[in-house]
Write a protein that holds these residues in place. Structure first.
Motif, mmCIF file in Angstrom:
data_model
loop_
_atom_site.group_PDB
_atom_site.id
_atom_site.type_symbol
_atom_site.label_atom_id
_atom_site.label_comp_id
_atom_site.label_asym_id
_atom_site.label_seq_id
_atom_site.Cartn_x
_atom_site.Cartn_y
_atom_site.Cartn_z
ATOM 1 N N ALA A 1 0.844 -1.402 -0.124
ATOM 2 C CA ALA A 1 -0.041 -0.103 0.145
ATOM 3 C C ALA A 1 0.894 1.038 0.103
ATOM 4 C CB ALA A 1 -1.040 0.066 1.164
ATOM 5 N N ILE A 2 1.827 1.158 0.777
ATOM 6 C CA ILE A 2 2.661 2.349 0.798
ATOM 7 C C ILE A 2 3.297 2.600 -0.445
ATOM 8 C CG2 ILE A 2 4.764 3.290 1.813
ATOM 9 C CD1 ILE A 2 3.943 1.855 4.433
ATOM 10 N N ILE B 1 -4.272 4.516 5.483
ATOM 11 C CA ILE B 1 -4.519 2.876 5.389
ATOM 12 C C ILE B 1 -5.728 2.725 6.444
ATOM 13 C CG2 ILE B 1 -3.433 0.533 5.814
ATOM 14 C CD1 ILE B 1 -0.922 1.577 4.675
ATOM 15 N N PHE B 2 -6.534 1.916 5.976
ATOM 16 C CA PHE B 2 -7.734 1.396 6.822
ATOM 17 C C PHE B 2 -7.428 -0.294 6.715
ATOM 18 C CE2 PHE B 2 -11.924 -0.947 6.501
ATOM 19 C CZ PHE B 2 -12.427 -0.722 7.935
ATOM 20 N N GLU B 3 -7.501 -0.761 7.890
ATOM 21 C CA GLU B 3 -7.446 -2.142 8.125
ATOM 22 C C GLU B 3 -8.656 -2.807 8.865
ATOM 23 O OE1 GLU B 3 -4.160 -3.646 10.300
ATOM 24 O OE2 GLU B 3 -3.541 -1.689 10.990
ATOM 25 N N GLN C 1 -6.274 6.054 14.370
ATOM 26 C CA GLN C 1 -7.819 6.362 14.793
ATOM 27 C C GLN C 1 -8.440 4.808 15.117
ATOM 28 O OE1 GLN C 1 -9.563 8.760 11.778
ATOM 29 N NE2 GLN C 1 -8.084 10.302 12.123
ATOM 30 N N GLN C 2 -8.878 4.472 16.142
ATOM 31 C CA GLN C 2 -9.481 3.234 16.330
ATOM 32 C C GLN C 2 -11.069 3.314 16.440
ATOM 33 O OE1 GLN C 2 -8.157 -0.627 17.693
ATOM 34 N NE2 GLN C 2 -10.033 -0.087 16.237
ATOM 35 N N ASN D 1 -10.330 -2.311 12.963
ATOM 36 C CA ASN D 1 -11.196 -1.210 12.231
ATOM 37 C C ASN D 1 -10.383 0.083 12.732
ATOM 38 O OD1 ASN D 1 -13.444 0.021 11.240
ATOM 39 N ND2 ASN D 1 -14.715 0.152 13.096
ATOM 40 N N THR D 2 -9.424 0.117 12.009
ATOM 41 C CA THR D 2 -8.110 1.167 12.434
ATOM 42 C C THR D 2 -7.702 1.859 11.288
ATOM 43 O OG1 THR D 2 -7.665 -0.589 14.101
ATOM 44 C CG2 THR D 2 -6.001 1.133 13.731
ATOM 45 N N ILE D 3 -7.670 3.083 11.361
ATOM 46 C CA ILE D 3 -7.057 4.037 10.275
ATOM 47 C C ILE D 3 -5.525 4.711 10.761
ATOM 48 C CG2 ILE D 3 -7.279 6.436 9.354
ATOM 49 C CD1 ILE D 3 -9.629 4.577 8.402
ATOM 50 N N THR D 4 -4.774 4.564 10.037
ATOM 51 C CA THR D 4 -3.417 4.952 10.099
ATOM 52 C C THR D 4 -3.043 6.113 9.184
ATOM 53 O OG1 THR D 4 -3.045 2.753 11.079
ATOM 54 C CG2 THR D 4 -1.109 4.421 10.695
ATOM 55 N N TYR D 5 -2.803 7.137 9.526
ATOM 56 C CA TYR D 5 -2.112 8.232 8.525
ATOM 57 C C TYR D 5 -0.706 8.068 8.196
ATOM 58 C CZ TYR D 5 -6.567 10.956 8.179
ATOM 59 O OH TYR D 5 -7.834 11.357 7.981
#
Length: 526
Positions: free
Chosen positions: A22-23, A30-32, A113-114, A161-165
């Motif tokens: 993805a990177i 990135i959403f996982e 963000q969780q 259910n996590t967002i990472t910038y």
């Protein structure tokens, strides 16, 4: 990628390959999720990378006895805990504040963000085995707005259910040598520690997915979670105390990895794998963010005169009359006011059905705590000369005085941390109803709140109505902190009249106001 040959087949850590792909493809976010999560509205929700106080209005902070907070409590489930939460800390966190939030007035760099999951949220196998009837039906409070964690306050977060910038992509690395049920939790702990060094925060928000959990062997899950049960608290204590003199983020990461291995929380090979991961990131052109000196960068506010309102009591139904009091008080004081809730909940710890989280969250700070044993029986009997009270009445009196002292201490801490100077303090019981109030509390002697503590005039008995008091904060400290004077036996009565007479600092600084009339509704409690 260099990391590929060190990732065993069938290992959850093979997600590291997906992150790198993805990177490499240019992802900035990135959403996982998990394969048993169902996204609501077919929309992946995320908060802005830099979020205003309107978007993230609250910040969670830990209590005295633990660096952890139970984030599920603030979202309506204080009797449930997330996977990775140390079991030995449940009592401490519940008693110190199963929901401890302060008002946010700054922009938050919400790099991680969780979002929560309804129905089958992420809990450990012990909770699943002992609360099987609840699972599949759990719903979090959707009125709760997003919550950022204060630095040095920890909560487990997962990969479900996590967002990472982009700024936190370095923290996507999943450990290879830990078990499947531990790897994402261990990742979350060390990443939180380093996130603060770049000015970032972990943010928790309400549910955006429903999880219909795949079939698991709960006993196998429990076996795989052993390291969490025994080491989570120690791991976080180590992380909270860890320091580094490195001048770059990646050097900090390498230094921390080395320390984690030395402390025994990772196997030695993990340090090597993490170094390979960092090199893979650099080979893809990833630019790590710079370190930030939080002390120098901290936004300092101008000192300003304000009034602090301490609200204590049992967590009761929020009635319209109480919030009318807050509005009326603002009109009657010629300075801004900040509200501090320090409220006890019942046992089991359950918010009232009519509990209005929006109104509570409008406070400057709120702490909702589980009632605890104050062990007053251990004090010397000579401290107490008032023997007319029953055992239950004594317990209620002690808890009232204890919570007043704790609320005052909370205000003092907030003053120091936020460069605020309080001129006046108000104390009010949560379930009080004000029948009458003066047009203004800015009056001349003997009702000058700048020099005198004002109590309501109780026309019905000789006892002082303790449901409300207002006065200069220095003098209010003697009244609010009577609990400590009882502990060291400098006060020897539970009767407020007698207590005030024995306090030299107050015995000429108290007035009783027939313009303030209060009716307390004990029967209105949930």
């Amino acid at each position: 990628y260099g990391i590929v040959r060190f990732l065993p087949e069938g290992s959850y850590a093979r997600k590291n390959i997906g992150y790198l792909v993805a990177i490499q493809c240019g992802a900035k976010l990135i959403f996982e999720s998990d394969d048993d999560n169902f996204i609501e509205d077919n929309f992946i929700k995320h908060l802005p990378k830099i979020s205003s106080p309107n978007i993230i209005p609250n910040i969670a902070f830990h209590g005295e006895r633990s660096s952890f907070i139970n984030i599920y409590g603030s979202f309506g489930h204080p009797n449930m805990w997330p996977r990775g939460f140390p079991l030995e800390q449940i009592k401490n966190v519940s008693e110190d504040g199963w929901s401890s939030l302060r008002r946010n007035d700054e922009h938050i760099h919400a790099y991680i963000q969780q979002f929560l999951a309804d129905l089958h949220p992420d809990v450990d196998a012990i909770y699943r085995l002992t609360n099987s009837f609840n699972l599949g039906h759990i719903k979090f409070n959707r009125e709760q707005t997003p919550i950022a964690l204060e630095p040095f306050t920890f909560s487990p977060y997962n990969t479900q259910n996590t967002i990472t910038y982009y700024e936190a992509f370095w923290g996507l690395f999943l450990p290879v040598t830990t078990s499947f049920r531990v790897c994402d939790i261990w990742r979350g702990f060390w990443v939180q520690r380093l996130l603060w060094d770049i000015g970032g925060r972990i943010v928790f928000a309400g549910p955006t997915v429903k999880q219909k959990r795949n079939v698991h062997s709960l006993f196998n899950d429990m076996k795989e979670e052993q390291q969490m049960y025994y080491e989570s608290a120690a791991f976080v204590r180590f992380l909270a105390s860890w320091k580094s003199s490195s001048t770059s983020l990646f050097e900090n990461i390498r230094s921390l990895a080395n320390s984690i291995v030395k402390q025994g929380f990772w196997k030695s090979a993990e340090e090597k794998y993490l170094d390979i991961w960092l090199n893979d990131l650099l080979s893809l052109g990833y630019q790590p963010p710079p370190l930030i000196n939080l002390i120098n960068k901290e936004k300092r506010k101008n000192k300003r005169q304000r009034a602090a309102v301490c609200v204590t009591g049992r967590l009761a139904c929020v009635n319209a009359s109480y919030f009318l009091f807050e509005k009326q008080l603002r009109k009657r004081l010629q300075c801004p006011i900040d509200i501090f809730y320090y409220l006890s909940s019942s046992v089991p710890i359950t918010p009232c059905k009519c509990f209005n989280i929006t109104l509570i969250n409008s406070a400057t700070v709120h702490i909702l705590y589980a009632k605890q044993n104050l062990y007053y029986q251990q004090w010397r009997k000579s401290c107490f000369i008032n023997s007319s009270l029953s055992h239950n009445q004594k317990e209620e009196k002690f808890e009232d005085m204890w919570s007043q002292a704790r609320c005052y201490d909370l205000v003092s801490l907030y003053e120091k941390q936020n460069n605020v100077k309080y001129k006046l303090m108000v104390h009010v019981e949560f379930d009080s109803t004000f029948v009458k109030m003066p047009i203004s509390y800015e009056r001349d002697s003997p009702f000058d709140v700048n020099t005198t503590i004002i109590f309501p005039d109780n026309n019905y008995t000789d006892e002082i109505n303790e449901e409300f008091a207002i006065g200069p904060i220095q003098k209010m400290s003697y009244y609010m902190r009577r609990w400590y004077a009882l502990q060291n036996c400098s006060l020897r009565s539970l009767n407020l009249h007698q207590q005030l007479k024995s306090m030299v600092e107050l015995n000429t600084s108290v007035s009783f106001d027939n313009e303030t009339i209060i009716h307390i509704n004990k029967s209105d409690r949930c």
